[in-house]
Scaffold this active site. Structure first.
Site, mmCIF file in Angstrom:
data_model
loop_
_atom_site.group_PDB
_atom_site.id
_atom_site.type_symbol
_atom_site.label_atom_id
_atom_site.label_comp_id
_atom_site.label_asym_id
_atom_site.label_seq_id
_atom_site.Cartn_x
_atom_site.Cartn_y
_atom_site.Cartn_z
ATOM 1 N N PRO A 19 5.305 -4.212 6.681
ATOM 2 C CA PRO A 19 6.149 -5.045 7.544
ATOM 3 C C PRO A 19 5.482 -6.354 7.943
ATOM 4 O O PRO A 19 6.159 -7.363 8.132
ATOM 5 C CB PRO A 19 6.443 -4.164 8.758
ATOM 6 C CG PRO A 19 5.506 -3.027 8.686
ATOM 7 C CD PRO A 19 5.045 -2.911 7.270
ATOM 8 N N ALA A 20 4.174 -6.374 8.052
ATOM 9 C CA ALA A 20 3.474 -7.631 8.369
ATOM 10 C C ALA A 20 3.692 -8.647 7.246
ATOM 11 O O ALA A 20 3.953 -9.820 7.504
ATOM 12 C CB ALA A 20 1.988 -7.374 8.585
ATOM 13 N N LEU A 32 3.312 -2.890 13.166
ATOM 14 C CA LEU A 32 3.193 -3.900 12.111
ATOM 15 C C LEU A 32 2.014 -3.581 11.206
ATOM 16 O O LEU A 32 0.980 -4.234 11.266
ATOM 17 C CB LEU A 32 3.013 -5.294 12.719
ATOM 18 C CG LEU A 32 4.271 -6.061 13.055
ATOM 19 C CD1 LEU A 32 3.925 -7.412 13.651
ATOM 20 C CD2 LEU A 32 5.164 -6.241 11.855
ATOM 21 N N HIS A 33 2.166 -2.593 10.363
ATOM 22 C CA HIS A 33 1.135 -2.301 9.369
ATOM 23 C C HIS A 33 1.358 -3.232 8.178
ATOM 24 O O HIS A 33 2.167 -4.157 8.249
ATOM 25 C CB HIS A 33 1.152 -0.813 8.987
ATOM 26 C CG HIS A 33 2.479 -0.317 8.518
ATOM 27 N ND1 HIS A 33 2.898 -0.451 7.219
ATOM 28 C CD2 HIS A 33 3.498 0.271 9.180
ATOM 29 C CE1 HIS A 33 4.107 0.061 7.085
ATOM 30 N NE2 HIS A 33 4.503 0.503 8.278
ATOM 31 N N ALA A 34 0.669 -3.047 7.096
ATOM 32 C CA ALA A 34 0.627 -4.005 5.986
ATOM 33 C C ALA A 34 1.998 -4.435 5.457
ATOM 34 O O ALA A 34 2.262 -5.631 5.336
ATOM 35 C CB ALA A 34 -0.222 -3.443 4.850
#
Length: 90
Positions: A18-19, A14-16
């Protein structure tokens, strides 16, 4: 209340991007959505909370969903964290 463990299979975790997608879509549900990572319990509708923890691919986290539309919210978050794994939705 639905409380289950999920192993994250999103490529690169969950990087930027997809977060941000998770928060945007999770905010459409009335239910309370929380993720438990280690000893931390975070609000899955908060980009700041999600970015404060590093959720990586292959990591197992606890998902807690509580509210009127909890089944729909659970189906969404499980399919988001584990794309292509329909067996988790039960």
């Amino acid at each position: 209340m639905i409380e289950k463990e999920v192993t994250v299979t999103i490529e690169n975790g969950l990087h930027a991007r997809p977060a941000a997608q998770l928060v945007q879509q999770a905010s459409q549900y009335q239910s309370k959505l929380e993720l438990v990572i280690g000893q931390q319990r975070i609000n899955a509708k908060s980009i700041l909370h999600l970015m404060s923890v590093a959720i990586s691919e292959g990591q197992t986290i606890k998902v807690m969903v509580d509210g009127e539309d909890e089944q729909e919210a659970w189906t969404f978050i499980a399919s988001f964290l584990q794309p292509g794994n329909e067996s988790t939705l039960r």
